[in-house]
Design an enzyme around this catalytic site. Structure first.
Site, short mmCIF file in Angstrom:
data_model
loop_
_atom_site.label_atom_id
_atom_site.label_comp_id
_atom_site.label_asym_id
_atom_site.label_seq_id
_atom_site.Cartn_x
_atom_site.Cartn_y
_atom_site.Cartn_z
N ASP A 147 0.76 -1.25 0.00
CA ASP A 147 0.00 0.00 0.00
C ASP A 147 0.79 1.31 0.00
OD1 ASP A 147 -1.73 -2.08 0.30
OD2 ASP A 147 -3.02 -1.10 1.76
N GLU B 291 -2.78 -8.04 12.87
CA GLU B 291 -2.43 -7.75 11.48
C GLU B 291 -0.97 -7.31 11.35
OE1 GLU B 291 -4.28 -4.23 9.92
OE2 GLU B 291 -4.29 -4.98 7.87
C1 6A9 Z 1 -10.81 -2.23 4.59
C2 6A9 Z 1 -12.69 -2.00 6.12
C3 6A9 Z 1 -15.69 -2.73 7.95
C4 6A9 Z 1 -4.12 -4.40 3.45
O1 6A9 Z 1 -4.98 -8.36 4.21
C5 6A9 Z 1 -5.67 -7.78 3.16
C6 6A9 Z 1 -4.97 -6.54 2.68
C7 6A9 Z 1 -3.58 -6.89 2.16
O2 6A9 Z 1 -3.68 -7.63 0.99
C8 6A9 Z 1 -2.75 -5.68 1.88
O3 6A9 Z 1 -1.46 -6.08 1.56
N1 6A9 Z 1 -4.90 -5.56 3.76
C9 6A9 Z 1 -2.71 -4.77 3.07
O4 6A9 Z 1 -1.95 -3.64 2.80
C10 6A9 Z 1 -6.21 -5.19 4.32
C11 6A9 Z 1 -7.08 -4.46 3.37
C12 6A9 Z 1 -8.41 -4.16 3.93
C13 6A9 Z 1 -9.07 -3.10 3.10
C14 6A9 Z 1 -10.50 -2.92 3.35
C15 6A9 Z 1 -12.26 -2.19 4.74
C16 6A9 Z 1 -13.98 -2.66 6.33
O5 6A9 Z 1 -14.70 -1.98 7.30
#
Ligand code: 6A9
Length: 789
Positions: free
Chosen positions: A525, A759
């Protein structure tokens, strides 16, 4: 013959010209019409490509169905488990992905244990029973009265019938659906546990219709009534809230949902702790069941599965044998179980878009069986997370891994693209902010599935005669045509400006608003990249992913007897350390870097808003934080030391004798750069963007925090370079031990302290942060403990 009449001739001439003119115009017209329709056709053909599935035979059999239990945790009247509930921890302690599971939910005054066992039989997946046991904490002032609500709902088709006893008790539900056939769900009365007789309880139920699973919570909320009283024969009266009749709020009555309404039933039981309740699901096509899966039969089954689980866990990971304490083993069982127990089966359409569509389109309906990063916060599929998930799950149950990979690759479109985030169906969509829903077909995500495929291929190469071959080889054969297109998609759509270089598409465009425009597609990100996104960029992490992908394609092709030369050539070219050095090594920064239009002289500052003297301030916009660029960007290496700089090492691209390893090991082990007592931080502490916000509302994410997926890759790489001959062998082996110990100790410690796996972890304190429970890639800690890379 008449003499030529001057006028005539003229006229004729004119006609000729006119004719030519007319002909030409007709020609032009036809041409433009043809062109117009052709363009229209091409455009719509191109526009359709994004939603056209790949033509290769599907990897999954068309009759492969999965049965799903949905288990949710509701606190108070919040109905979905949100991390804002501040439960003191919940999650699976054991779950084998198939037959049984044990989950604990810790609330302030009591703990709920939910256990299920499945029994195969009949043609629709067989029976299952859930047992819920509630015990108050010794600290609780008095035995709490708890209401549990059980939802039964059909989704796209099927029907339900309620069976009500004693006016208010929904004792069972019978129903039918395409996938499940006929079934019966029975809500048994609560007991005090074991063989004890029924306990006093109050019952309520709701029978209504719902337009979709995403609306269940609202419907229940709008049907609640506070007029009920819990009044045990020898106890005080206590008012409680329960489902009553559903009355849609006035605004919803007008704007009716135009979806078809489906049956929805709720069974509510209110009872004082301690208690135990069993809910059983019996499949209609299961005729020869020996007995009902309840009471002591259930207890015995549970005991049997627990023993089987413990034995298989030790056989698979050998943690006891390695000397881990019982508490550490329990933690790692929970980590694995939560990944397995968090697996979801999603069905529906994603919303996708290409440059040829004015508006997003719906992708054909599809299914995804996937391990999710976080059950509460983002319970859906993420492409690059999946590769990490399967590195753990493939050790436990290779069949789960094959099915998951098959699902992802069956979602590929004719262009070879798989969306990065899979938001399937209304229920999933209802929890996702709009900006994350639409997926664009020029955007990638790291092809980590190749990490798993690499393992499968290696296993076949080293143990060609094991039973593995029977399952894996035909599987790879079916997967192969889709993988070819997938690889080709990366290799064409993500090319960089120089031959053999690569560039992530889909970076943020609005450069003025972000300290550093994000690159969500890379998975990292907000990790700093070139300050001014441009087509001149090349990205070192993507380059290394392509080395991995081409290598796996080559060995898989060889294994399957397919032409492999082209892949092998690509692999050798991309993996050539000289090429890598030319494209990405900066002698000035002594690190592997991205390259692009970049300046480090950026900062977020209050926007300057000029208010003319004498004018009221409030009539002018509120100042935002915007980016100020103090020095113009220029083409150069991007100095941002951190995870991205490590990729040639992380993915084993560097040869063991590469002198660059020395620099990498030094950066890793340096506390002023990447080293912390809890794992490697994502961005050097010395970097100007270390722990800097990206916007007013966007806190640092991959700018310092410790992430377990990359730490896993680093530990794996240290293990690799620490076990093959080379000048850095000893150093790598020593750092391996330290980093492995640090990561395991901290993830474990945080779990003991908070009840969750997280996380990310704070690089100064080690504390878990971000979403939780997060038993996606953080659960790789188990593999690190087992040292099975
Ligand atoms: C948020 C919020 C109810 C961000 O683990 C999944 C991803 C990874 O692939 C990525 O590398 N995460 C990492 O930088 C989380 C992404 C979540 C985004 C959506 C929504 C919901 O609210």
């Amino acid at each position: 013959e008449k003499p030529p009449v001057p006028g005539r001739k003229e006229k004729k001439k004119k006609t000729d010209i006119g004719k030519v003119f007319i002909n030409v115009s007709i020609g032009l017209c036809i041409f433009s019409l043809v062109w117009f329709f052709y363009a229209l056709y091409m455009r719509s053909a191109l526009a359709k490509r994004v939603v056209t599935p790949h033509y290769a035979p599907r990897v999954l059999d068309s009759n492969s169905t999965s049965m799903v239990f949905i288990s949710k945790i509701f606190k108070h009247l919040q109905h979905t488990c949100e991390q804002g509930d501040h439960l003191q921890g919940y999650g699976w302690l054991m779950h084998d992905g198939l037959n049984f599971g044990v989950q604990e939910i810790h609330d302030s005054d009591f703990t709920l244990t939910t256990e299920f066992v499945k029994r195969m039989g009949g043609e629709h997946g067989g029976d299952w029973t859930w047992r819920i046991t509630a015990k108050q904490h010794s600290s609780a002032p008095q035995a709490p009265v708890v209401s549990l609500m059980f939802y039964v709902a059909t989704d796209s088709q099927g029907s339900l019938q309620a069976h009500v006893e004693e006016r208010t008790r929904l004792s069972s539900v019978t129903g039918t659906s395409e996938e499940l056939g006929n079934f019966k769900i029975t809500f048994r009365k609560p007991t005090a546990g074991g063989a004890a007789s029924d306990k006093y309880a109050s019952y309520n139920y709701l029978q209504t219709l719902s337009p979709g699973l995403d609306r269940l919570t609202d419907i229940v909320k709008n049907s609640l009534n506070r007029r009920f009283v819990f009044h045990p024969p020898s106890g005080e009266r206590r008012p409680y809230i329960a489902v009553d009749t559903y009355k849609p709020p006035p605004h919803q009555q007008q704007q009716k949902d135009n979806r078809i309404e489906r049956d929805f039933l709720v069974h509510q039981v209110t009872v004082q702790t301690p208690f135990q309740i069993e809910v059983l699901f019996e499949s209609g096509s299961f005729h020869d069941r020996p007995n009902q899966l309840v009471g002591s039969v259930l207890t015995e089954e549970l005991e049997k599965w627990k023993v089987t689980f413990d034995e298989k866990f030790e056989r698979t990971f050998g943690l006891q044998a390695k000397g881990f304490t019982p508490a550490q083993v329990k933690f790692s069982k929970a980590a694995l179980s939560n990944m397995l127990g968090g697996m979801g089966y999603f069905f529906g359409q994603s919303v996708v878009q290409s440059v040829y569509n004015e508006h997003p389109l719906l992708y054909p309906e599809g299914a995804l069986f996937t391990a999710v990063p976080s059950r509460s916060f983002f319970p859906r599929g993420f492409l690059w997370d999946e590769g990490f998930h399967q590195l753990l799950l493939s050790k436990w149950d290779p069949q789960v891994t094959r099915e998951t990979l098959a699902h992802w690759l069956d979602l590929i479109n004719v262009e070879g693209w798989i969306p990065r985030e899979l938001v399937l169906g209304d229920e999933a969509r209802s929890k996702v902010p709009a900006e994350f829903v639409v997926q664009h077909n020029e955007n990638a995500n790291p092809p980590t599935l190749f990490l798993v495929l690499e393992k499968l291929v290696e296993q076949l190469e080293t143990h060609p005669y094991t039973p593995l071959k029977e399952d894996t080889l035909p599987f790879l054969r079916r997967l192969y045509p889709r993988l070819q297109t997938w690889f080709e998609w990366y290799n064409t759509s993500q090319v960089g400006p120089l031959p053999n270089s690569y560039r992530w598409r889909g970076r943020d465009k609005d450069t003025n608003l972000f300290l550093n425009p994000k690159t969500l597609t890379s998975g990292l990100d907000d990790y700093p990249r070139a300050s001014h996104p441009s087509a001149d960029e090349r990205h070192v992490d993507l380059h290394c992913w392509m080395v991995l992908a081409s290598g796996v394609m080559a060995s898989m092709a060889r294994l399957l007897g397919e032409p492999h030369e082209e892949y092998q050539r690509t692999h050798l070219t991309l993996g050539d350390n000289n090429l890598l050095n030319e494209l990405h090594w900066s002698e000035q920064h002594r690190a592997f870097c991205d390259y692009g239009n970049h300046t480090q002289a950026v900062s977020l500052q209050q926007e300057k808003i000029f208010v003319p003297p004498g004018q009221p301030r409030h009539q002018f916009p509120v100042a935002r934080l915007v980016r100020y660029v103090r020095k113009a960007p220029k083409l150069q290496y991007v100095n941002a030391l951190g995870y991205v700089s490590l990729f040639p090492f992380l993915l084993h691209v560097l040869t063991p004798d590469s002198p660059k390893l020395q620099h990498i090991l030094r950066d890793i082990r340096d506390p002023d750069r990447l080293w912390t007592p809890y794992g490697l931080r994502s961005l050097s502490r010395a970097d100007p963007l270390y722990m800097k916000r990206n916007t007013e509302h966007d806190a640092p994410y991959w700018r310092g925090a410790i992430w377990i997926n990359i730490n896993y890759l680093a530990i794996r790489a240290l293990h690799h370079y620490g076990s093959i001959e080379g000048p850095y062998k000893e150093e790598a082996a020593a750092i391996y031990q330290e980093l492995r110990t640090n990561v395991i100790s901290n993830v474990y410690k945080q779990y003991q302290e908070t009840g969750y796996i997280w996380e990310q972890y704070n690089d100064s304190t080690g504390r878990g942060q971000g979403s939780h429970p997060f038993t996606g890639w953080s659960a790789l800690t188990v593999v690190i403990m087992a040292e099975q890379y």
